[in-house]
Design an enzyme around this catalytic site. Structure first.
Site, PDB file in Angstrom:
ATOM      1  N   ASN A  94       0.846  -1.203   0.000  1.00  0.00           N
ATOM      2  CA  ASN A  94       0.000   0.000   0.000  1.00  0.00           C
ATOM      3  C   ASN A  94       0.878   1.248   0.000  1.00  0.00           C
ATOM      4  O   ASN A  94       2.100   1.158  -0.018  1.00  0.00           O
ATOM      5  CB  ASN A  94      -0.943  -0.028   1.206  1.00  0.00           C
ATOM      6  N   ARG A  95       0.246   2.404   0.022  1.00  0.00           N
ATOM      7  CA  ARG A  95       0.968   3.662  -0.196  1.00  0.00           C
ATOM      8  C   ARG A  95       1.552   4.281   1.069  1.00  0.00           C
ATOM      9  O   ARG A  95       2.000   5.411   1.045  1.00  0.00           O
ATOM     10  CB  ARG A  95       0.030   4.691  -0.832  1.00  0.00           C
TER      11      ARG A  95
END
Ligand code: CTP
Length: 404
Positions: free
Chosen positions: A209-210
């Site tokens: 994820n970011r």
């Protein structure tokens, strides 16, 4: 607030080619909010001009012992300092400090100091390893002087060995850590998780994820600034971030690894702050060989262990950690989803942010969060830097640990 804010720091600079790095240290200390009084030895003046330091600190630089005000100066400088740091500290100055000489304003100020004294040795050739230097360091350590470094590496002469001055950022970190001792979290163990995990699919691919890890690292720094012992568990997406000085760091890749490390640390923790963006699901099967595009797979996923749920269970038996803070990054129904997480994970406090807002969430320097409490209180905080959010959260953790 960082513990250097408003502190009087005497920066002694002695004669070493590393004196140019002291200019960076003076600048960093000033930017951290310290009042920096620079004292140059005569040797230092051969390497760097006083004007460099007065321009960086906005204050007069002290050089000579032989002025009308020198007596008042050294008493004022040494006694009034929250810390004295001599960086670079040459072999010559080190020897003078070990015998207590006061033959220039720098050594005199160090002798008059009542607060902690730090030295960052810098010397070339075999001078650091010489028994005389080692004996001097031993004497200084026994007297409580904190010796920072030196590092090993290439020196000005081209020789490689021990003798390079520690980098200014590291010296600053050590000072920050030392000045934080005795703060409201002294004697407390705080565990912080940061960054996103990666779940492998095959030897070259993964799901992730970011999360940048910036908010988690800011929380670790804020806990250190309050005097806590900090364990920082870092997910793979934040691996490149520098460790705040003093944090005990463990790097992990997957949610399962993070669960194992966090559950272990939580057994002795006073507070756990789960800022990590733990992957919620992972490929059910990790392929041993790289998947070929000719055999395009259907990805089958399975849930990862929910770390906070496992912590909640263990906590019912052990009572530890006393305080558990969770994060909720939501893209819709922020408050309703966050309320649900707070209850389900039996948290002491939940920090919710709307990741669709351009000034909040992943990879930006700012965050806009709302704090949710188990008694139903909802406390929206204004737009802040991630450091300010961290300070606000840690202030609540202090209150919770003190029973408030
Ligand atoms: N968390 C955790 N273990 C997981 C996933 C998340 O401990 N496997 C923690 C996060 O570190 C965070 C909080 O739980 O502090 C909320 O994470 P989030 O992913 O938003 O919540 P989920 O429980 O996964 O809920 P949902 O999937 O409904 O958003």
């Amino acid at each position: 607030m960082n513990p250097l804010q408003g502190k009087r720091i005497v920066l002694g600079v002695s004669g070493s080619v590393a004196a140019y790095k002291a200019a960076d240290l003076a600048s960093k200390l000033t930017q951290a909010g310290a009042q920096v009084e620079v004292v140059l030895s005569e040797g230092a003046e051969h390497f760097i001009a006083p004007l460099t330091f007065s321009a960086l600190t906005g204050r007069r630089v002290h050089t000579s012992l032989w002025t009308d005000e020198a007596h008042v100066l050294h008493v004022g400088l040494g006694e009034g300092a929250d810390a004295v740091v001599i960086a670079p500290c040459s072999a010559n100055t080190l020897a003078k400090l070990a015998v207590g000489l006061a033959d220039n304003l720098l050594t005199l100020t160090a002798l008059a100091a009542r607060g902690p004294v730090f030295v960052a040795p810098a010397m070339d050739g075999g001078m650091f390893e010489h028994p005389a230097t080692q004996a001097n360091l031993q004497i200084l350590r026994q007297r409580g002087v904190r010796v920072l470094g030196p590092a090993r590496g290439r020196m000005a002469s081209g020789l490689v060995g021990w003798g390079r001055m520690l980098e200014p950022a590291e010296i600053l970190g050590q000072l920050r850590l030392a000045l934080a001792q005795g703060g409201p979290l002294s004697g407390r163990h705080v565990v912080v998780s940061a960054g996103g995990t990666q779940e492998p699919l095959d030897p070259v691919r993964y799901l992730t994820n970011r999360s940048s890890g910036k908010q988690g690292f800011a929380l670790a720094q804020a806990a250190l600034d309050l005097g806590a012992r900090v364990s920082l568990v870092v997910g793979a997406t934040a691996a490149a971030l520098p460790t705040p000085t003093g944090a005990e760091r463990t790097d992990v890749v997957t949610a399962a690894q993070m669960a194992e490390v966090v559950l272990q640390l939580a057994q002795t923790a006073d507070a756990l702050i789960m800022a990590a963006a733990v992957a919620d699901f992972r490929p059910r099967q990790v392929q041993a060989q790289k998947i070929k595009k000719e055999r395009l797979p259907q990805l089958e996923l399975e849930p990862t262990p929910d770390i906070l749920l496992a912590v909640a269970e263990a906590r019912q038996r052990t009572g530890r950690p006393r305080v558990v803070v969770g994060f909720a990054a939501e893209s819709e129904n922020l408050l309703a989803n966050a309320q649900d997480k707070l209850k389900r994970k039996r948290l002491s406090l939940l920090v919710a942010n709307d990741i669709t807002a351009p000034d909040a969430g992943f990879a930006v320097e700012t965050n806009r969060v709302t704090l949710l409490w188990p008694d139903g209180r909802v406390e929206p905080l204004p737009l802040m830097t991630k450091s300010e959010v961290a300070e606000a959260v840690l202030a609540r953790v202090v209150g919770l640990l003190e029973g408030g």
